[in-house]
Design an enzyme around this catalytic site. Structure first.
Site, mmCIF file in Angstrom:
data_model
loop_
_atom_site.group_PDB
_atom_site.id
_atom_site.type_symbol
_atom_site.label_atom_id
_atom_site.label_comp_id
_atom_site.label_asym_id
_atom_site.label_seq_id
_atom_site.Cartn_x
_atom_site.Cartn_y
_atom_site.Cartn_z
ATOM 1 N N ASP A 221 99.868 68.150 72.506
ATOM 2 C CA ASP A 221 99.952 67.915 73.948
ATOM 3 C C ASP A 221 99.433 69.078 74.790
ATOM 4 O O ASP A 221 99.113 68.911 75.956
ATOM 5 C CB ASP A 221 101.414 67.621 74.350
ATOM 6 C CG ASP A 221 102.393 68.677 73.836
ATOM 7 O OD1 ASP A 221 101.933 69.670 73.253
ATOM 8 O OD2 ASP A 221 103.613 68.507 74.012
ATOM 9 N N ASP B 171 109.133 75.406 71.096
ATOM 10 C CA ASP B 171 108.740 75.366 72.499
ATOM 11 C C ASP B 171 109.995 75.635 73.314
ATOM 12 O O ASP B 171 111.064 75.087 73.018
ATOM 13 C CB ASP B 171 108.153 73.998 72.875
ATOM 14 C CG ASP B 171 107.500 74.081 74.243
ATOM 15 O OD1 ASP B 171 106.267 74.237 74.303
ATOM 16 O OD2 ASP B 171 108.227 74.008 75.253
ATOM 17 N N SER C 188 108.160 81.564 77.618
ATOM 18 C CA SER C 188 107.830 80.684 76.497
ATOM 19 C C SER C 188 108.338 81.187 75.156
ATOM 20 O O SER C 188 108.792 82.324 75.020
ATOM 21 C CB SER C 188 106.318 80.510 76.416
ATOM 22 O OG SER C 188 105.763 81.533 75.624
#
Ligand code: MIC
Ligand code: SF4
Length: 643
Positions: free
Chosen positions: A64, A119, A534
């Site tokens: 993605d 993630d 992140s």
């Protein structure tokens, strides 16, 4: 004494330890997810463990992030991921199927289970009543290998919602309010459990917006009960059998209780360039807007896009505004295409992008210089959009749509419209044809490795003496986007550490790579909350590759600290935070007798050879972390059979 929800799920997954705050515990992991920008490394690490098939109940690899395919790199990665998944027992969500967190919520998140994801927004699935934690790829690799996950038992905070949201106020505003109160450091070492009568007024996608944004508080995760709303959503996804009721006990105890009266909230907005710079929309109303981006794993659901379409129906966006829409998943995209909402968006003047992260991570749609960009996303760190001096604001889909219509920051309550009401569909459009199950004959699958896939660099055991210059000194809240930016140019290099390491700190100190090379490694100094944002382990792996031996800061973000340890970089903290001011960039530092010192008490002595003085730092490592660092990182440690 009753139990809270976190304790209940942890207890049912506890492998070792007791649920005492700050104690190290290990929990069994049911599910894992990766995305393409972190997945290639995670799978190379899994491969290095030499295990033929994943041992989790369910593991999935999403594509993605790296979707632009301006060169061979991303396509190479996609082929690697697809063939790897087929061979090792992992489901594969093809490019086009949507953003990992949105798809996971729709199709796989399960109340009562545990999920580890490479993630930072993995807690999105907490909306479904599961413990979902964002970690580095190596931790996911170990979970796939059947290892339990190690964590320091966090404090549990109850966020008690009461009442119900007023017209034009959304669940995004609930979280912006928490960010305003607590800041981007407010959740470190904590899990936020949502409760109170207001929870029942929120649908699963609304809860997901909240759970997702818990990452911006620095929280370990965010969790909701599993109730009638959960059942309603799962039924509409054809997954009624996945439902179980889950609630905290009446007399459950928490470390802290935060109350939010939903009826008192107003539309809020986070100003450039931090998610906690929150103010009332009406306080900044009237500022000219040039771009509006609706989408990302925050606010790209069927309900979000239907609301936007209903507001825009029969209207045109302001001539000065570029409006982009990224549906969160193929399910969302196809449903709005079939029911005509997509046509309303196109007719209003929107630019429709594919179901992917897109503008959120600077993969296209960089805004004009110094222009205001309003986004429904979760992060607005400076330059993340792809424009160095960007002016990115974060707000709800309602606020963003109002801005697109008016061409200036607009409180949607001033539009003179009724807020749209989007009912829960009886049944979502269910088509999992882009989710490929693993191969039934794995031995026939050859993992494809294009030239973008480079092997994983490792370091040797920890040296007894480390020395070098302070190559870089930075301030508070340095994000992993500062350390190693993403975006269309750099993200495609995620499977190639030698290539990506050239971009370390390039927005902060363009000569960092050259200097580090010339000096043969050294030290980095930072302030509070170093490495926030992140989960990208490249922000630890690439410095290690260039010879950075230790980072010394005032404090760390959770995932980044673990990543540093996993790759054998010492995460040290100043005993006296004022020491930070005394050390200059380019001072020479030395730590001797390191291996013994690491095994001893928490304090280490560092010699500043330039200033001819000593100062103290703390390693704050537990027994296992010490062993990992002595071995030169987690893979070395595991391979030596010490897990
Ligand atoms: C992000 O939102 O910053 C990312 C890109 O999704 C990262 C993962 C990555 O850097 O690959 C995250 O949130 O962990
Ligand atoms: Fe993708 Fe943005 Fe969500 Fe990260 S925050 S997973 S880049 S959509």
């Amino acid at each position: 004494m009753g139990k809270n929800l976190v304790q209940k799920i942890f207890e049912s997954h506890l492998v070792s330890g007791t649920l005492e705050t700050n104690e190290e515990i290990t929990i069994a992991i049911d599910q894992t997810l990766t995305q393409d920008a972190t997945g290639t490394m995670a799978y190379l690490q899994f491969e290095a463990l030499g295990i033929p098939r994943v041992k989790t109940k369910f593991s999935i690899s999403y594509v993605d992030h790296n979707m632009l395919q301006t060169g061979f790199e991303n396509a190479d990665d996609h082929r690697f991921l697809q063939t790897f998944a087929a061979k090792y027992g992992i489901y594969f969500s093809k490019p086009g199927n949507g953003i990992c967190h949105q798809v996971h919520l729709e199709r796989f998140a399960k109340p009562g289970e545990t999920l580890l994801g490479a993630d930072s927004h993995t807690p999105n699935a907490g909306a479904m009543g599961m413990i979902a934690i964002g970690v580095g790829g190596l931790d996911v690799a170990l979970a796939m290998a059947g290892e339990p996950f190690y964590l320091k038992m966090p404090e549990i905070v109850l966020v008690k919602l009461k009442g119900k949201l007023s017209a034009w106020v959304t669940s995004k505003d609930i979280m912006l309010e928490l960010l305003r109160r607590l800041t981007v450091r407010g959740g470190i070492g904590k899990i936020f459990e949502f409760g109170g009568s207001g929870v029942g007024t929120l649908s699963i996608p609304e809860r997901a917006t909240i759970a997702n944004l818990g990452a911006e508080l620095g929280a370990t995760t965010t969790l909701f009960p599993s109730d009638e709303k959960t059942l309603e959503f799962l039924k509409a996804q054809g997954r009624k059998k996945d439902w179980i009721p889950l609630h905290s006990d009446q007399d459950a105890e928490y470390h802290q209780i935060i109350e939010i009266d939903l009826g008192k909230l107003e539309p809020l907005i986070a100003q450039p360039s931090s998610p906690d710079k929150v103010c009332l929309v009406r306080a900044v109303a009237g500022k000219a807007v040039k771009q509006v981006c609706i989408g990302s794993c925050n606010n790209s659901s069927y309900f979000d896009l239907m609301s936007v379409a209903k507001i825009l129906k029969g209207r045109k966006i302001h001539p000065d505004v570029s409006l982009t829409i990224t549906p969160g998943s193929k399910q969302v995209f196809e449903m709005i295409a079939q029911n005509g909402a997509l046509a309303m968006l196109i007719s209003a003047g929107a630019r429709i992008l594919e179901a992917a992260c897109g503008p959120c991570i600077g993969m296209g749609q960089a805004p004009p210089s110094q222009a205001v960009s309003i986004r429904t996303m979760n992060r607005n760190f400076l330059g993340r959009s792809g424009t160095p001096e960007d002016q990115v604001y974060l707000a709800s889909p309602y606020v963003s749509t109002a801005c697109a219509l008016k061409g200036s920051i607009t409180d949607p309550r001033t539009l003179g419209l009724k807020p749209p009401r989007i009912p829960m569909p009886q049944r979502f459009l269910i088509d999992d044809s882009l989710i490929l199950p693993p191969a039934s004959k794995p031995e026939t699958i050859v993992v494809e490795r294009g030239p973008n896939i480079q092997s994983l660099p490792l370091r040797g055991p920890l040296e007894d003496v480390i020395e070098g210059f302070v190559i870089l000194k930075v301030g508070d809240n340095i994000t992993t986007d500062h350390i190693l930016p993403a975006g269309a140019r750099i993200l495609p290099l995620r499977s190639n550490i030698p290539a990506i390491s050239k971009h370390l700190f390039e927005r902060v100190a363009p000569d960092f790579f050259k200097k580090t090379r010339e000096m043969g490694g050294g030290f980095i100094l930072g302030g509070e909350n170093y490495g926030q944002g992140s989960s990208r382990e490249h922000a630890a792996l690439a410095p290690m590759y260039l010879g950075i031996k230790a980072i010394i800061t005032k404090s760390y973000a959770r995932i980044h600290r673990s990543n540093l340890i996993n790759f054998g970089v010492l995460p040290l903290t100043f005993k006296d935070p004022d020491e930070f001011l005394k050390i200059r960039q380019e001072d020479h530092l030395r730590i001797t007798d390191l291996r013994r010192a690491i095994q001893g008490e928490s304090l280490l002595r560092v010699e500043n050879t330039t200033q001819k003085r000593m100062f103290e730092v703390s390693h704050g490592l537990n027994t296992r972390e010490r062993e990992v660092l002595l071995a030169g990182g987690l893979l070395n440690y595991i391979r030596r059979g010490k897990a």
